[in-house]
Design an enzyme around this catalytic site. Structure first.
Site, short mmCIF file in Angstrom:
data_model
loop_
_atom_site.label_atom_id
_atom_site.label_comp_id
_atom_site.label_asym_id
_atom_site.label_seq_id
_atom_site.Cartn_x
_atom_site.Cartn_y
_atom_site.Cartn_z
CB ILE A 91 8.64 -0.79 -1.82
CG1 ILE A 91 8.95 -1.88 -0.79
CG2 ILE A 91 8.09 -1.40 -3.11
CD1 ILE A 91 7.74 -2.59 -0.22
CG ASP B 82 6.93 10.20 0.64
OD1 ASP B 82 6.64 10.86 1.66
OD2 ASP B 82 7.35 9.04 0.66
CB THR C 75 1.46 5.13 1.32
OG1 THR C 75 0.18 4.52 1.14
CG2 THR C 75 1.66 6.20 0.27
CB ALA D 8 1.26 -0.47 -1.06
NE ARG D 9 -0.55 -4.29 4.42
CZ ARG D 9 0.50 -5.01 4.00
NH1 ARG D 9 0.75 -5.14 2.72
NH2 ARG D 9 1.30 -5.60 4.87
CG ASP E 277 0.62 -8.63 -4.48
OD1 ASP E 277 0.32 -9.80 -4.82
OD2 ASP E 277 1.42 -8.39 -3.55
CD GLU F 26 -4.62 -9.13 1.15
OE1 GLU F 26 -3.87 -9.88 1.78
OE2 GLU F 26 -4.23 -8.11 0.57
CG HIS G 66 -0.53 -9.92 0.30
ND1 HIS G 66 -1.20 -9.30 1.32
CD2 HIS G 66 0.74 -9.45 0.38
CE1 HIS G 66 -0.39 -8.51 1.99
NE2 HIS G 66 0.81 -8.58 1.43
N GLY H 238 3.76 -10.06 -3.13
CA GLY H 238 4.91 -9.15 -3.20
C GLY H 238 6.14 -9.66 -2.47
N1 LIG Z 1 2.58 -6.74 -1.43
C1 LIG Z 1 3.43 -7.15 -0.51
O1 LIG Z 1 3.61 -8.34 -0.31
C2 LIG Z 1 4.21 -6.14 0.25
C3 LIG Z 1 3.66 -4.94 0.57
N2 LIG Z 1 4.37 -4.04 1.32
C4 LIG Z 1 3.73 -2.77 1.60
O2 LIG Z 1 4.32 -1.75 0.80
C5 LIG Z 1 4.18 -0.49 1.42
C6 LIG Z 1 5.48 0.28 1.39
O3 LIG Z 1 6.48 -0.41 2.12
P1 LIG Z 1 7.93 0.26 2.36
O4 LIG Z 1 8.37 0.95 1.13
O5 LIG Z 1 8.79 -0.77 2.95
O6 LIG Z 1 7.55 1.34 3.45
P2 LIG Z 1 8.33 2.70 3.80
O7 LIG Z 1 7.92 3.05 5.17
O8 LIG Z 1 9.78 2.56 3.50
O9 LIG Z 1 7.72 3.76 2.79
C7 LIG Z 1 6.45 4.30 2.89
C8 LIG Z 1 6.51 5.71 2.32
O10 LIG Z 1 5.19 6.22 2.28
C9 LIG Z 1 5.26 7.60 2.57
N3 LIG Z 1 3.96 8.09 2.99
C10 LIG Z 1 3.37 7.97 4.21
N4 LIG Z 1 2.17 8.56 4.20
C11 LIG Z 1 2.00 9.08 2.95
C12 LIG Z 1 0.95 9.80 2.33
N5 LIG Z 1 -0.16 10.13 2.99
N6 LIG Z 1 1.10 10.16 1.04
C13 LIG Z 1 2.23 9.83 0.36
N7 LIG Z 1 3.26 9.17 0.91
C14 LIG Z 1 3.14 8.78 2.19
C15 LIG Z 1 6.32 7.68 3.66
O11 LIG Z 1 6.87 8.98 3.75
C16 LIG Z 1 7.34 6.67 3.18
O12 LIG Z 1 8.34 7.29 2.40
C17 LIG Z 1 3.63 -0.80 2.81
O13 LIG Z 1 2.24 -0.62 2.80
C18 LIG Z 1 3.95 -2.26 3.00
O14 LIG Z 1 3.10 -2.85 3.93
C19 LIG Z 1 5.64 -4.29 1.71
C20 LIG Z 1 6.24 -5.49 1.40
C21 LIG Z 1 5.57 -6.51 0.66
O1 LIG Z 2 5.66 -7.07 4.38
C1 LIG Z 2 4.54 -6.69 4.02
O2 LIG Z 2 4.04 -5.59 4.30
C2 LIG Z 2 3.73 -7.58 3.21
O3 LIG Z 2 2.69 -7.18 2.75
C3 LIG Z 2 4.13 -8.98 3.03
O4 LIG Z 2 3.08 -9.73 3.56
P1 LIG Z 2 3.26 -11.30 3.81
O5 LIG Z 2 4.33 -11.44 4.85
O6 LIG Z 2 3.66 -11.90 2.51
O7 LIG Z 2 1.93 -11.79 4.29
#
Ligand SMILES: NC(=O)C1=CN([C@@H]2O[C@H](COP(=O)(O)OP(=O)(O)OC[C@H]3O[C@@H](n4cnc5c(N)ncnc54)[C@H](O)[C@@H]3O)[C@@H](O)[C@H]2O)C=CC1
Ligand SMILES: O=C(O)C(=O)COP(=O)(O)O
Length: 524
Positions: A149, A168, A200, A228-229, A253, A258, A276, A278
């Site tokens: 992302i 990162d 992250t 993210a979280r 978000d 939650e 939430h 995203g």
């Molecule tokens: N709001 C929503 O609905 C959604 C939220 N998310 C959240 O978004 C976040 C990112 O998802 P992705 O990009 O798919 O994951 P990803 O695994 O592709 O990327 C995470 C990145 O964070 C880096 N990272 C890990 N620890 C770190 C630290 N201490 N400091 C800096 N960087 C660090 C990793 O090296 C990696 O490049 C996750 O928390 C995921 O759960 C994902 C999809 C939807």
């Molecule tokens: O994929 C993620 O990490 C998300 O945060 C999406 O969450 P959701 O499936 O929309 O409850």
């Protein structure tokens, strides 16, 4: 019939392949609605709402797999699942674009005060001077966490004329250059960015990453985004920075809890929020549901899953190559464990020939699971085998060798127990099957299948007849019999494969025959 509990809102269209299977029964209920039948499910499909705790897993003793239709698995106790041998899979790519677009939408809305202006106009006001914003163009965007992302957000930011500074610790220079961003330390990003967005996972290291100390290092007037979280930005620590105007605005978000309820952050005019959302697009939900549904189908068909959190990931190609050895490994472990039915400290696996070039970690895990199966009461499989071995003080290691004993491939397992060591070697012959070619120091050739009987004796004439007589007298039919010896007149063995398992009386009668040293039942 496999029973699947779908406990969060997951796209119907994406679940269609599961529904189409005659072997799968899908139940859509949340965990409390399904309370009475939790013990009947083989699979659980969730998003972020269901909390998959150790307690829930205790109530789901048949559970084999948990599918997360999304990325983050922080709502799942992955360690507890692993301990129980439950595979955890997610859908890592399906919602990347939606989450990146949402982040971008939040960022634009934040700096142009769109939600506030929207509420004002809806309240029948027309106050243009109250909503003067900032441009994104020319600003420095700090991205913390540059995975799927984070990097998609960067592409969009560059198209908007922003410069992107990334922190990162796992990002390579090469990848950063390819995406036109610059790598910095966390302190540098904090000090230089006009807008900071976090991407992250939520881990022990990232919880509170933007806490009071780090927030104090940011530029005055900084904007913050968290899609993210909840918890990566410490919500409590943020409040004084909003009160004194150091932070110009925040877009959230996600929340530590939650829904957030009556959270003090919600009272700030310059904090904009979504519940939430995203991943909440038709496209993302179809993608993630399709991905987990396909994985579940593969799993139930005994094929490899490709996006497991707690298993080594195998591509279809690699799986095709290793699956025969995976079964051979399982048999070697299973037979060795029964033969060495004493405490053991160490397993040493040696791969030779064509198998040595494959993904042997997976084969070793299978072998380990086979070895532990007769020794532990709970489920043991390649998910939890390493963890259980560690708990029981059994170490294991892999070696590679050129010694194939004339076969195209050879897997050799040596088990070190108290005062005793045992070695078994096997090979897989394509279109023929698995063969055990070496057993406790004796060259032999038998198929590791079904009910086996191991007899160790002195090499004397008439032994085969004596064994045949005893088995015949007990109405036991011999399907195959293989014999081998170390040298003429020395240690010899027979491996018989039988139509049914023999009972204690037969073992006892065989052990009475002169020159027979040991008789053991082995199930393969
Ligand atoms: N709001 C929503 O609905 C959604 C939220 N998310 C959240 O978004 C976040 C990112 O998802 P992705 O990009 O798919 O994951 P990803 O695994 O592709 O990327 C995470 C990145 O964070 C880096 N990272 C890990 N620890 C770190 C630290 N201490 N400091 C800096 N960087 C660090 C990793 O090296 C990696 O490049 C996750 O928390 C995921 O759960 C994902 C999809 C939807
Ligand atoms: O994929 C993620 O990490 C998300 O945060 C999406 O969450 P959701 O499936 O929309 O409850």
């Amino acid at each position: 019939m496999f029973r699947v509990l779908v406990s969060d809102a997951i796209s119907e269209e994406g679940l269609a392949p599961l529904r189409a299977s005659a072997h799968i029964d899908i139940v859509q209920k949340n965990v409390s609605e399904a309370e009475e039948e939790l013990h009947t499910f083989d699979a659980l499909l969730v998003r972020s709402a269901t909390k998959v705790t150790e307690k829930l897993l205790e109530n789901m003793p048949n559970l084999q797999i948990i599918g997360r239709a999304g990325v983050g698995v922080d709502n799942i106790d992955v360690d507890a699942a692993t301990k129980r041998g439950i595979v955890v899979i997610n859908a890592p790519n399906g919602n990347t674009i939606s989450a990146a677009e949402h982040t971008f939408a939040m960022m634009a809305a934040l700096v142009r005060r769109i939600p506030q202006a929207h509420i004002s106009v809806k309240s029948r006001e027309w106050n243009r001077s109250a909503f003067v914003g900032n441009e994104l163009f020319g600003k420095k965007l700090g991205i913390i966490g540059f995975g799927r992302i984070g990097s998609e957000v960067a592409k969009r930011a560059r198209a908007f004329g922003m410069s992107v500074h990334v922190y990162d610790p796992f990002l390579t220079k090469d990848r950063a250059e390819k995406l036109g961003v610059s790598i910095h330390s966390l302190d540098e990003v904090l000090a230089s960015a006009d807008i900071i967005t976090v991407h992250t996972p939520l881990t022990k290291e990232t919880r509170g990453l933007l806490g009071a100390d780090n927030l104090a290092k940011t530029k005055k007037g900084v904007y913050l985004v968290n899609c993210a979280r909840g918890g990566i930005i410490d919500e409590r620590a943020l409040i004084p920075f909003l009160e004194n105007g150091h932070v110009a605005g925040v877009a959230l978000d996600v929340f530590e809890q939650e829904p957030p309820g009556d959270h003090p952050l919600l009272s700030f005019d310059n904090v904009i929020v979504t519940p939430h959302l995203g991943a909440s697009t038709v496209e993302a939900q179809l993608n993630v549901a399709t991905q987990v549904a396909e994985e579940l189908l593969h799993f139930f068909e005994g094929r490899p899953v490709t996006s497991s959190i707690n298993l080594p990931v195998l591509s279809k190609d690699v799986y095709e190559k290793i699956h025969a050895f995976y079964h051979l490994g399982r048999k070697l472990g299973l037979i060795a464990s029964q033969f060495m039915n004493i405490p053991v400290q160490e397993l040493s696996v040696t791969y030779a020939g064509t198998v040595a070039d494959l993904e042997t970690t997976y084969i070793t895990r299978s072998l380990l699971a086979g070895f532990l199966r007769p020794r532990v009461a709970s489920t043991v499989n390649e998910v939890n085998a390493a963890m259980i071995a560690k708990e029981r003080g059994i170490t294991y290691g892999e070696k590679f060798s050129d010694e194939t004993h004339g076969y195209a491939n050879c897997i050799s397992l040596t088990v070190h127990g108290e005062n005793k060591t045992f070695t078994i070697k096997g090979t897989h012959v394509p279109n023929y099957g698995d063969r055990i070619v070496h057993f406790d120091g004796v060259a032999i050739d038998f198929a590791p299948e079904g009910h086996l009987l191991y007899i160790q004796h002195h090499d004397r004439p008439g032994m085969i007849g004596k064994v045949g007589n005893v088995l015949g007298a007990h109405d036991v039919n011999i399907a195959t019999m293989q014999v081998g010896r170390q040298e003429a007149g020395g240690k010899a063995m027979m491996i018989l494969s039988l139509d049914k398992p023999v009972d204690e009386a037969v073992l006892h009668a065989l052990a009475q025959i002169d020159d027979i040293e040991t008789v053991k039942r082995l199930e393969a």
